[in-house]
Design an enzyme around this catalytic site. Structure first.
Site: not given
Ligand code: ATP
Ligand code: MG
Length: 567
Positions: A42, A268, A278
């Site tokens: 995102e 994760r 984020k």
């Molecule tokens: P955040 O909570 O940091 O915003 P998010 O999962 O909402 O993380 P996205 O931008 O939606 O962030 O993530 C893009 C991809 O990265 C998704 O497939 C998500 O599952 C993966 N991802 C995000 N954070 C992690 C992490 N800490 N470890 C492994 N994969 C991750």
């Molecule tokens: Mg997300």
């Protein structure tokens, strides 16, 4: 395209369960040998170290099986998304060494999603609910608590279609209605209790502008976007495990252009002393707790890059931990071990004095004009890589050395310079301390020594040994530099665990800036972002923007490993 089930690229990690699934699909011919993945961030912030794991998994599987991996911006929430974030994400992916086959946006599918929502309505599988978000959420119930059907659940197809069209046309106010899937309000899986598909939000979207006032939820957008693109294996993190049934349910009821994709969940990546969310990272930036998304203390890829972490180290680390289904928290020092491994091979060795005091060689010769003689020593640039050759380092009778390399009254076990003791100046001469001058506060500011001309190059012809070798910089040739030293941004292992708010655990001493550091002339030639080793002190990265500002990437020793041994 045919699936390659034999040759594994080093990008893959042994025992990777997604790779196993892809192999099984190849054998069963499920996708006609096609392998397609996507990385779906995102664009609401900069990528962090956790995302690197996902990127490596997504691109790795595609690479390993001769498939494609696309970047898809999951831009369905107009409140938080910006083009700046999208640009930084693409930049960081390239920096890690990956090139998406295509760059897609979930917002490109807003029309398809809208059409498909009507397909569900027409099958009696979706309805417009006139209740507000709190009511909808309260009626969902909980584990062991039954859900309550909405009074609008049995609306006719015609009425639902009409209301849905009017939602899109902007006839209703924000939050006044939602479109929900009609699944099962008594399901054990909360995600199947008539989940929301669309919300009304009169907002400007950074790509679609004011075209839409209804926006799809993550669950309604994600699997459908995968299906439109032809994704075969859709990886996400474990917290989406419960969403998989919904992912499948939507796809089961839609006219898909390709075979149905499948979702796989992996653990994760989390680190101690760090937050990888984020939302939290955005808060640090917004509240000015750090200098920006790319502050060298941030766990963002841009912060780690500024700090000097090589992309190769991040990749090696991610490969070493593999893609598993068990959540685990790693010590950041595990990543730093890989940083050191990579940098040791490539970093040029240089001399820099962070907390300088003067060293005066009282018997250093003067030339006929009465000036100090300048000698030059050829010093090896990188003992790990002979092809880097040597550089010529100027040496005179007035040098800078580290304040901590001299003690008037050395404690037991201190082998560096002290009155009467002989040490080696790296690559130059043996010197013996005779006396020291102090300032008004009693701090040593100048040490007097004599040198032994017979020890030129740093060894004594009579074979006598010294217990210490010290780095130095010729005072007349030194350049000034500023150095940033860092420790964990958060003082506690699990930020917020006791206080409730991670930001309460920020260590006010996480950054120390030293000005007036003295560095050898060759360091003036360092290129922006380059990482060098300051001998005895660690690896340091030249800031890409601020001249002669070096960030300490990591120390030379693995303090964490040493600490683990002591425990
Ligand atoms: P955040 O909570 O940091 O915003 P998010 O999962 O909402 O993380 P996205 O931008 O939606 O962030 O993530 C893009 C991809 O990265 C998704 O497939 C998500 O599952 C993966 N991802 C995000 N954070 C992690 C992490 N800490 N470890 C492994 N994969 C991750
Ligand atoms: Mg997300």
């Amino acid at each position: 395209m045919s699936a390659d089930t034999s040759a594994e690229s080093p990008t893959s990690s042994a025992g990777d369960f997604v790779a196993d699934a892809v192999r099984a699909d190849a054998i069963a011919g499920t996708y006609g040998g096609r392998v397609q993945t996507r990385f779906p961030p995102e664009p609401n912030g900069y990528l962090h170290i956790g995302h690197a794991k996902a990127i490596i998994a997504d691109f790795g599987i595609a690479e390993q099986f001769g498939g494609v991996c696309n970047l898809r911006f999951d831009d369905t929430n107009p409140d938080t998304e910006e083009a700046e974030f999208a640009d930084s994400i693409l930049h960081d992916i390239h920096w890690l060494g990956f090139s998406p086959a295509n760059v897609f946006h979930a917002s490109d599918y807003f029309c398809v999603l809208y059409t498909w929502a009507q397909v569900l309505i027409e099958q009696g599988l979706a309805y417009v609910d006139d209740q507000d978000a709190e009511t909808v959420s309260a009626q969902r119930g909980g584990y062991g608590k039954p859900g309550i059907d909405s009074p609008y659940r049995e609306r006719s197809v015609a009425e639902n279609l009409d209301l849905f069209h009017r939602m899109k046309a902007g006839e209703f106010s924000d939050g006044s209605r939602v479109l929900r899937a009609k699944i099962d309000m008594q399901s054990d899986n909360m995600w199947l209790r008539d989940p929301v598909m669309y919300r009304i939000r009169t907002r400007h979207h950074f790509r679609t502008g004011d075209d839409w006032c209804i926006y799809p939820t993550y669950d309604w957008a994600h699997g459908q976007s995968d299906a439109v693109e032809g994704v075969t294996h859709s990886m996400c993190t474990l917290e989406f495990e419960d969403h998989r049934a919904l992912y499948d349910w939507f796809l089961d009821h839609l006219p898909l252009p390709h075979e149905q994709p499948r979702q796989y969940e992996f653990a994760r990546l989390e680190f101690t002393h760090t937050v990888t969310s984020k939302r939290r990272l955005a808060q640090l930036v917004r509240e000015g707790r750090v200098d920006g998304w790319d502050d060298p203390r941030m766990p963002t890829l841009s912060g780690l890059r500024r700090r000097g972490y090589p992309a190769s180290a991040i990749k090696e680390f991610c490969r070493s931990i593999g893609v598993s289904k068990t959540n685990s928290t790693h010590a950041i020092e595990e990543l730093q071990w890989h940083v050191r491994e990579q940098l040791n091979k490539v970093a040029l060795r240089r001399m820099a004095v962070l907390r300088p005091i003067e060293l005066v060689i009282d018997n250093w010769p003067l030339d006929v004009a009465g000036n100090q003689v300048v000698e030059h020593f050829d010093i090896v640039n990188n003992p790990e890589d002979p092809s880097e050759g040597t550089r010529s380092v100027p040496f005179t009778g007035r040098l800078w050395i580290e304040a901590e390399d001299f003690e008037v009254n050395p404690p037991p076990g201190y082998f560096r310079l002290s009155p009467g003791r002989e040490v080696r100046l790296r690559g130059a001469y043996f010197v013996t301390a005779t006396s020291a001058e102090t300032d008004d506060a009693g701090r040593v500011v100048r040490v007097h020594v004599t040198y032994d001309p017979a020890t030129k190059g740093g060894s004594a012809p009579d074979g006598r040994k010294v217990k210490s070798t010290m780095h130095w910089v010729s005072a007349g040739h030194a350049h000034d530099a500023t150095v940033g030293l860092y420790r964990h941004l958060f003082a506690t292992e699990r930020p917020g665990e006791t206080t409730g708010d991670p930001l309460d655990d920020i260590d006010p001493r996480s950054r120390e800036v030293l000005v007036g550091c003295k560095v050898e002339p060759a360091l003036a030639e360092t290129s922006r972002g380059q990482v060098v080793q300051f001998e005895r002190l660690g690896y340091f990265a030249l800031d890409p923007d601020q001249p002669m500002f070096f960030h300490r990437t990591v120390g030379l020793k693995d303090e964490w490993a040493a600490q683990q041994k002591r425990l």
